[in-house]
Design an enzyme around this catalytic site. Structure first.
Site, mmCIF file in Angstrom:
data_model
loop_
_atom_site.group_PDB
_atom_site.id
_atom_site.type_symbol
_atom_site.label_atom_id
_atom_site.label_comp_id
_atom_site.label_asym_id
_atom_site.label_seq_id
_atom_site.Cartn_x
_atom_site.Cartn_y
_atom_site.Cartn_z
ATOM 1 N N SER A 211 -9.331 2.812 1.815
ATOM 2 C CA SER A 211 -8.197 3.374 1.114
ATOM 3 C C SER A 211 -7.251 2.325 0.544
ATOM 4 O O SER A 211 -6.334 2.660 -0.215
ATOM 5 C CB SER A 211 -7.413 4.290 2.077
ATOM 6 O OG SER A 211 -6.917 3.564 3.195
ATOM 7 N N LYS B 30 0.843 -1.196 0.000
ATOM 8 C CA LYS B 30 0.000 0.000 0.000
ATOM 9 C C LYS B 30 0.880 1.248 0.000
ATOM 10 O O LYS B 30 1.850 1.332 0.761
ATOM 11 C CB LYS B 30 -0.919 -0.023 1.230
ATOM 12 C CG LYS B 30 -1.951 1.095 1.256
ATOM 13 C CD LYS B 30 -2.926 0.906 2.405
ATOM 14 C CE LYS B 30 -3.974 2.019 2.432
ATOM 15 N NZ LYS B 30 -4.964 1.831 3.518
ATOM 16 N N SER C 248 -10.884 0.797 5.758
ATOM 17 C CA SER C 248 -10.002 0.797 4.594
ATOM 18 C C SER C 248 -9.467 -0.562 4.181
ATOM 19 O O SER C 248 -8.932 -0.710 3.096
ATOM 20 C CB SER C 248 -8.821 1.749 4.835
ATOM 21 O OG SER C 248 -9.254 3.086 4.835
#
Length: 474
Positions: free
Chosen positions: A158, A84, A182
């Protein structure tokens, strides 16, 4: 091997690990299959935003040499992974989705340290919203990530780039993080698995607010067992995190099989009346809940009182935003998106008594949820209140006819659970008639991460929704 590269890219991480260790497949062959898949699919999906193919090839060669030499191997040895883009990676571009943070770190986050030590091969970074704020993945550097099941729709966020890359067969495992959903929302949107672990299960470092329990790091994968495999590599104590749990990560490498007969299951279609839910989401979740009855569980409609979880989450999150972005906003008042500026300003308006009240309510919420799980083993809920929405909008402004006040409102079914501190799993629950994925949220008692994974695994094996691949993306 006679399998095609595409079939190889959709094998489970556990299967791939076995093939690597028995030398039926080399790490170089596995990497090249995934790099070819990325080259073909990523331009349409935009999930992987930084690619380090040459570095990955060197790592794969070393991985094969270690296997040939009979050396001891880590649990993720030879498996490709992309990290990420809010997680710092030494020597690899990290942007946090913002020009203000675009650079090349000289140090790995603790999570990345552990993934690399476990033998995984880094191939790049996955897309995120600006500074990870919001559950729709778009930013001014890389643009938006598209949902593999419908390229006109959001992949969530996210950890949206991670979930979309998994669903597209570009990587077999991925890391993410979760404050208000997320890990769970993108998993639901993309028909993959996302676990929000208990706070401290996966220790975070560096962290400005190291005692906070709101933001956690965790695994994403296409199956529950693969998520458990990644968790086994990244969980466990570390002196750099004051809330790190002492239990070693190896516990999560144990088999997940469990007979659910007699399991006490609570479920709520709307978190006790606190959230509106789109009808197609509600229908898919209700159908999923019926499976637990077929598995011998005792299922009842029930939900703990989550009323004050809203104030807890909003207050503590705003305080975190002021810490994270206050000085940056002062230096670059026009450099942050409006929603981040607004949340940071909310943090600045908080008084000491405001934060103290949130902590008191947080404690009361914990005890109500603790008592609830004295009567039930797990709680089933929708992950997201909405289906994947148009990729061109910032956030849904209405859910089931109810207006949403801001960009967080539509995520309430996830972030109210964040406030409880309970482990929560998003597992594929089915599809709408139009072919859009819907996730089921499985919530467990305090620190019962392994039990939540066991229940998710049993549901997954009974339904097989996780096996459905997106069509039409190459």
């Amino acid at each position: 091997m006679t399998t095609t590269d595409d079939d190889l890219c959709f094998r489970t991480a556990l299967d791939l690990s076995r093939l690597l260790r028995t030398r039926e497949l080399s790490a170089r062959e596995l990497l090249e299959a995934h790099l070819a898949r990325i080259e073909r699919v990523n331009p349409a999906v935009n999930a992987i935003v930084t690619l380090v193919a040459d570095r990955a090839r060197e790592a794969a060669e070393r991985a094969d040499e270690r296997i040939a030499a009979g050396e001891e191997l880590g649990p993720l040895h030879g498996l490709p992974i992309a990290h990420k883009d809010t997680h710092n990676t030494a020597g690899i571009r990290t942007t946090h989705g913002s020009p203000l943070a675009d650079g090349v770190p000289d140090q790995d986050d603790l999570l990345i340290e552990r993934i690399r030590a476990a033998g995984a091969i880094t191939i790049g970074k996955t897309n995120v919203p600006e500074f990870g704020a919001g559950s729709h993945t778009f930013n001014p550097i890389f643009g938006a990530t598209h949902n593999p099941y419908d390229l006109g729709r959001s992949a969530g966020g996210s950890s949206g780039g991670a979930a979309a890359a998994l669903a597209s067969g570009m990587i077999p495992i991925a890391d993410g993080s979760d404050t208000g959903g997320s890990l769970r929302n993108p998993a639901s949107f993309c028909n993959v698995v996302g676990l929000r672990p208990s706070p401290g299960r996966v220790p975070g470092w560096p962290a400005a607010t190291a005692w906070s329990t709101l933001n956690v790091r965790g695994p994403l994968a296409r199956s529950v067992a693969d998520a458990a495999l990644l968790l086994s590599a990244v969980a466990g104590p570390d002196a750099r995190s004051p809330i790190a749990l002492e239990e070693p990560g190896a516990r999560f490498a144990r088999p997940l099989e469990r007979d659910l007969t007699g399991l006490r299951v609570a479920w709520s279609p709307d978190l006790g009346g606190l959230v509106p839910v789109e009808p197609e989401v509600a229908a898919a979740v209700e159908s999923a809940v019926e499976v637990f009855g077929d598995l011998g569980c005792v299922v009842e409609r029930a939900c703990p009182d989550l009323t004050e979880a809203e104030e807890v989450f909003r207050t503590l999150r705003a305080s975190m935003f002021e810490v994270a972005f206050g000085a940056l906003m002062d230096r670059h008042p026009d450099g942050l998106k409006q929603t981040i500026r607004e949340n940071t300003e909310e943090g600045r308006k908080l008084s000491g008594p405001d934060v103290a009240r949130a902590e008191v309510l947080h404690t009361q919420l914990y005890h109500r949820v603790r008592e609830f799980f004295g009567r039930y083993d797990v709680l089933l809920l929708p992950v997201s209140q909405v289906l994947p929405f148009d990729v061109g909008i910032e956030y849904p402004t209405e859910v089931a006819g109810v207006a949403m006040d801001d960009y967080l409102d539509w995520m309430r079914s996830a972030y109210l659970i964040s406030s409880t501190g309970s482990p929560a799993l998003s597992v594929p629950a089915g599809f709408t008639p139009g072919g859009l994925p819907v996730g089921l949220q499985i919530v467990g008692p305090h620190r019962a991460d392994f039990a939540v994974l066991q229940v998710g695994h049993a549901f997954e094996q009974a339904t097989g929704h996780w096996r459905r691949r997106p069509a039409g993306i190459g």
